[in-house]
Write a protein that holds these residues in place. Structure first.
Motif, PDB file in Angstrom:
ATOM      1  N   UNK A   1       0.824  -1.219   0.000  1.00 18.81           N
ATOM      2  CA  UNK A   1       0.000   0.000   0.000  1.00 18.81           C
ATOM      3  C   UNK A   1       0.852   1.259   0.000  1.00 18.81           C
ATOM      4  N   UNK A   2       2.024   1.200   0.611  1.00 24.48           N
ATOM      5  CA  UNK A   2       2.994   2.299   0.597  1.00 24.48           C
ATOM      6  C   UNK A   2       4.263   1.796  -0.085  1.00 24.48           C
ATOM      7  N   UNK A   3       4.859   2.634  -0.910  1.00 21.24           N
ATOM      8  CA  UNK A   3       5.992   2.188  -1.718  1.00 21.24           C
ATOM      9  C   UNK A   3       7.139   3.188  -1.652  1.00 21.24           C
ATOM     10  N   UNK A   4       8.347   2.661  -1.790  1.00 17.20           N
ATOM     11  CA  UNK A   4       9.548   3.479  -1.945  1.00 17.20           C
ATOM     12  C   UNK A   4      10.227   3.032  -3.226  1.00 17.20           C
ATOM     13  N   UNK A   5      10.473   3.978  -4.130  1.00 18.72           N
ATOM     14  CA  UNK A   5      11.062   3.659  -5.433  1.00 18.72           C
ATOM     15  C   UNK A   5      12.374   4.408  -5.620  1.00 18.72           C
ATOM     16  N   UNK A   6      13.233   3.862  -6.490  1.00 18.30           N
ATOM     17  CA  UNK A   6      14.506   4.506  -6.837  1.00 18.30           C
ATOM     18  C   UNK A   6      14.300   5.365  -8.082  1.00 18.30           C
ATOM     19  N   UNK A   7      14.724   6.616  -7.998  1.00 22.88           N
ATOM     20  CA  UNK A   7      14.728   7.504  -9.156  1.00 22.88           C
ATOM     21  C   UNK A   7      16.130   8.074  -9.335  1.00 22.88           C
ATOM     22  N   UNK A   8      16.552   8.251 -10.586  1.00 21.73           N
ATOM     23  CA  UNK A   8      17.858   8.847 -10.860  1.00 21.73           C
ATOM     24  C   UNK A   8      17.681  10.253 -11.413  1.00 21.73           C
ATOM     25  N   UNK A   9      18.422  11.200 -10.844  1.00 22.17           N
ATOM     26  CA  UNK A   9      18.431  12.583 -11.328  1.00 22.17           C
ATOM     27  C   UNK A   9      19.892  12.999 -11.455  1.00 22.17           C
ATOM     28  N   UNK A  10      20.317  13.368 -12.669  1.00 24.73           N
ATOM     29  CA  UNK A  10      21.716  13.731 -12.921  1.00 24.73           C
ATOM     30  C   UNK A  10      22.673  12.661 -12.404  1.00 24.73           C
ATOM     31  N   UNK A  11      22.312  11.398 -12.666  1.00 26.19           N
ATOM     32  CA  UNK A  11      23.131  10.243 -12.299  1.00 26.19           C
ATOM     33  C   UNK A  11      23.225  10.017 -10.790  1.00 26.19           C
ATOM     34  N   UNK A  12      22.429  10.735 -10.019  1.00 21.55           N
ATOM     35  CA  UNK A  12      22.397  10.536  -8.574  1.00 21.55           C
ATOM     36  C   UNK A  12      21.126   9.783  -8.187  1.00 21.55           C
ATOM     37  N   UNK A  13      21.244   8.863  -7.231  1.00 21.44           N
ATOM     38  CA  UNK A  13      20.081   8.104  -6.765  1.00 21.44           C
ATOM     39  C   UNK A  13      19.270   8.897  -5.750  1.00 21.44           C
ATOM     40  N   UNK A  14      17.966   8.816  -5.880  1.00 23.99           N
ATOM     41  CA  UNK A  14      17.023   9.394  -4.914  1.00 23.99           C
ATOM     42  C   UNK A  14      15.964   8.352  -4.584  1.00 23.99           C
ATOM     43  N   UNK A  15      15.325   8.511  -3.436  1.00 27.94           N
ATOM     44  CA  UNK A  15      14.189   7.670  -3.064  1.00 27.94           C
ATOM     45  C   UNK A  15      12.905   8.479  -3.211  1.00 27.94           C
ATOM     46  N   UNK A  16      11.883   7.825  -3.763  1.00 26.60           N
ATOM     47  CA  UNK A  16      10.576   8.465  -3.947  1.00 26.60           C
ATOM     48  C   UNK A  16       9.558   7.701  -3.103  1.00 26.60           C
ATOM     49  N   UNK A  17       8.973   8.403  -2.121  1.00 20.39           N
ATOM     50  CA  UNK A  17       8.046   7.801  -1.170  1.00 20.39           C
ATOM     51  C   UNK A  17       6.605   8.088  -1.582  1.00 20.39           C
ATOM     52  N   UNK A  18       5.788   7.012  -1.692  1.00 19.63           N
ATOM     53  CA  UNK A  18       4.390   7.151  -2.101  1.00 19.63           C
ATOM     54  C   UNK A  18       3.473   6.419  -1.113  1.00 19.63           C
ATOM     55  N   UNK A  19       2.321   7.035  -0.828  1.00 20.24           N
ATOM     56  CA  UNK A  19       1.329   6.432   0.065  1.00 20.24           C
ATOM     57  C   UNK A  19      -0.051   6.946  -0.332  1.00 20.24           C
ATOM     58  N   UNK A  20      -1.132   6.272   0.086  1.00 18.33           N
ATOM     59  CA  UNK A  20      -2.477   6.735  -0.269  1.00 18.33           C
ATOM     60  C   UNK A  20      -2.823   8.064   0.394  1.00 18.33           C
ATOM     61  N   UNK A  21      -3.483   8.940  -0.351  1.00 16.48           N
ATOM     62  CA  UNK A  21      -3.887  10.245   0.183  1.00 16.48           C
ATOM     63  C   UNK A  21      -5.004  10.078   1.214  1.00 16.48           C
ATOM     64  N   UNK A  22      -4.942  10.792   2.349  1.00 15.85           N
ATOM     65  CA  UNK A  22      -6.011  10.673   3.349  1.00 15.85           C
ATOM     66  C   UNK A  22      -7.335  11.280   2.878  1.00 15.85           C
ATOM     67  N   UNK A  23      -8.435  10.613   3.269  1.00 15.99           N
ATOM     68  CA  UNK A  23      -9.782  11.117   2.978  1.00 15.99           C
ATOM     69  C   UNK A  23     -10.445  11.736   4.196  1.00 15.99           C
ATOM     70  N   UNK A  24      -9.864  11.486   5.369  1.00 12.10           N
ATOM     71  CA  UNK A  24     -10.406  12.045   6.608  1.00 12.10           C
ATOM     72  C   UNK A  24      -9.225  12.250   7.552  1.00 12.10           C
ATOM     73  N   UNK A  25      -9.287  13.297   8.364  1.00  7.01           N
ATOM     74  CA  UNK A  25      -8.209  13.575   9.309  1.00  7.01           C
ATOM     75  C   UNK A  25      -8.770  13.790  10.703  1.00  7.01           C
ATOM     76  N   UNK A  26      -8.071  13.243  11.693  1.00  9.64           N
ATOM     77  CA  UNK A  26      -8.353  13.491  13.104  1.00  9.64           C
ATOM     78  C   UNK A  26      -7.141  14.223  13.665  1.00  9.64           C
ATOM     79  N   UNK A  27      -7.350  15.467  14.084  1.00  9.85           N
ATOM     80  CA  UNK A  27      -6.252  16.271  14.601  1.00  9.85           C
ATOM     81  C   UNK A  27      -6.657  16.859  15.952  1.00  9.85           C
ATOM     82  N   UNK A  28      -5.737  17.578  16.575  1.00  9.86           N
ATOM     83  CA  UNK A  28      -6.023  18.116  17.900  1.00  9.86           C
ATOM     84  C   UNK A  28      -5.420  19.499  18.070  1.00  9.86           C
ATOM     85  N   UNK A  29      -6.136  20.332  18.803  1.00 13.78           N
ATOM     86  CA  UNK A  29      -5.637  21.648  19.191  1.00 13.78           C
ATOM     87  C   UNK A  29      -6.189  21.970  20.582  1.00 13.78           C
TER      88      UNK A  29
END
Length: 547
Positions: free
Chosen positions: A158-186
């Protein structure tokens, strides 16, 4: 449309089966415990909502409360379908949640706190995920391991980490499902629904969570737990943390579900409403004697490294202190009266003050500023702070560090990978061995009466959360501090033994308790005898020519 004010379960009626829910919380700080309990009560009565996926910026729980209480009930129910899985950066203060994950009952993904907090901000900005170098050559890197914490997670992805190359340098790309509801506190909301966090100990990630939930393409709903409702116009605009268009429901919580920390219901010093005028006022909660003396030796030894850094820079330095023994360094700084020149920050947002530990970790007494979690992690990943001290569970011959995970123990990484991956100087701090031990600090030295049975310096760590190879490649300065020995990482990513405590036999007390043989410095030193005394070290005298 103004937010609707509710004091019952109706605010959660729009949570649907299979939804992704974002929940704020760093232990009990910013944790909407009342809303969590209401949501689970609704499921108990009706069987809905079910198959939920939770994403948190840290962990909304301490043992027996909030998400840990819910996890305990779910663990007892072998047929539960309330919780499908989660993206949870830290599980250390939720033993029941760990059980669910270890038994493969739910999915769980262990991204670091800073990565998850940034991810909320990226989703709020309409981007598909987070791109960063943090996590390369660690368990987060899909070529090395997997951020999935059990087999069910690896299967579902459900959540993924992928390898991407930019200018021959490795980066990690983090993906997860977008939230449809939030519970927060103040702390409080006015009648329009503007929300203020003025009585909270941290600011957390609540604004980014609300924005990520509201962002397109699927505009979600936000429920905010507060203690008080104020008249419209009575909250100073500078004190509004979340404007009313970002909040759909305001829910008033009973006081027992709105504690500042795991053990403190409310203390105005934690929310910086009162800043203590003397060190004596801090002693009611910060007791330096709560440390074992050998732990104090470790905290003091790292403090001396920070002092050396001040002498090199000839100015104040900014440091981060992690959980465990590193958090005790704050008490040493307090005891030595050097807080004005050695400024500490905590990953949850406080600047300065005296850090709390245990279930209260994440808050500080009388801090002088409070950042959001994403803003604080920019200081780490960008290398803005001068140095950090972090704990460890395992260290291996390549300098790799595992702070928290074993086959039967899934504490999660917390903020560790981002801090360790971005800061130029890291002082790892921890006991040399694990388990029950008796170590006496006597006669200006160390005596091992009964050593811990668990070896912590191993051939290969179980999970790599800090890469010695990447640190050496990037030129980071790395030290590993224990009560009996101090090591450094060299440029070839190997450990060098540089220092031992008085009273310690290198072969008997150090090398025989390791699973590998490190390099040994030709000029091995003995630790400063001030570390072992009962009185303060008076290290401010070392800086008298500067301040």
């Amino acid at each position: 449309m103004f937010p609707r004010t509710d004091d019952d379960i109706s605010a959660l009626d729009q949570v649907q089966d299979n939804d992704t829910i974002a929940i704020s919380g760093f232990n009990m700080a910013t944790t909407p415990e009342y809303l969590i309990n209401l949501l689970y009560s609704k499921y108990q009565r009706s069987g809905h909502p079910n198959n939920l996926f939770i994403i948190s910026d840290a962990l909304p729980a301490v043992p027996g409360r909030a998400l840990d209480y819910v996890a305990q009930q779910l663990y007892k129910d072998k047929d539960q379908d309330f919780l499908k899985g989660s993206l949870m950066p830290f599980l250390g203060f939720s033993p029941w949640y760990q059980k669910l994950v270890l038994d493969n009952r739910i999915e769980c993904y262990g991204w670091p706190i800073g990565i998850t907090a940034y991810w909320f901000r990226e989703i709020a900005s309409g981007r598909p995920g987070l791109l960063t170098k943090i996590g390369l050559d660690t368990f987060l890197d899909p070529r090395k391991d997997d951020a999935a914490l059990n087999e069910l997670s690896r299967f579902r992805s459900s959540c993924k980490v992928e390898i991407l190359k930019i200018d021959e340098e490795d980066y990690l790309f983090y993906k997860a499902p977008k939230p449809k509801f939030a519970l927060i506190r103040a702390s409080l909301a006015d009648e329009m629904g503007n929300v203020s966090m003025k009585e909270e100990g941290i600011r957390g990630t609540v604004l980014s969570i609300a924005q990520a939930t509201k962002a397109l393409p699927t505009r979600g709903k936000v429920a905010c737990q507060v203690r008080w409702i104020a008249k419209s116009g009575t909250i100073n605009p500078r004190d509004v943390d979340i404007p009313f268009p970002l909040v759909d429901y305001i829910v008033i919580s009973p006081s027992q579900y709105h504690w500042q920390t795991g053990s403190i219901a409310y203390d105005p010093r934690l929310s910086s409403e009162i800043v203590s005028s003397s060190n004596r006022n801090l002693d009611t909660i910060i007791n330096i004697n709560q440390m074992e003396m050998y732990e104090k030796v470790i905290a003091r030894r790292v403090t001396l490294e920070f002092i050396n850094l001040i002498l090199q820079k000839k100015e104040r330095v900014l440091i981060n202190l992690g959980i465990g023994i590193p958090a005790f360094i704050s008490s040493v700084i307090h005891e030595e009266n050097i807080a004005d020149i050695l400024v500490s920050v905590i990953e949850s947002g406080p600047w300065g003050g005296v850090a709390l530990s245990g279930n209260d970790f994440g808050l500080a007494m009388s801090s002088f500023a409070l950042s959001t979690i994403p803003d604080m992690f920019s200081n780490f990943e960008g290398g803005i702070i001068d140095a950090a001290s972090l704990g460890f569970l395992q260290i291996d011959k390549f300098g790799n560090v595992n702070p928290s995970m074993l086959p039967n123990r899934l504490f999660g990484t917390g903020g560790f990978p981002v801090i360790a991956g971005g800061v130029s100087k890291i002082f790892f701090a921890g006991a040399f061995t694990g388990g029950k031990k008796e170590i006496n600090v006597i006669d200006n030295g160390i005596k091992i009466v009964h050593d811990g049975p668990i070896t912590k310096l191993v051939e290969n760590v179980y999970k790599i959360s800090f890469s010695g190879y990447q640190a050496a490649k990037c030129g980071q300065e790395i030290m590993y501090v224990t009560e009996r020995a101090v090591f450094r990482l060299d440029k070839s990513s190997e450990l060098i033994l540089e220092e031992i405590a008085p009273g310690i036999d290198i072969e008997k007390d150090v090398l025989s308790k390791m699973n590998f043989r490190p390099q040994i410095s030709s000029d091995i030193k003995v630790m400063d005898t001030r570390l072992f005394g009962k009185s303060p070290m008076n290290i401010r005298n070392d800086l008298k020519d500067l301040f």
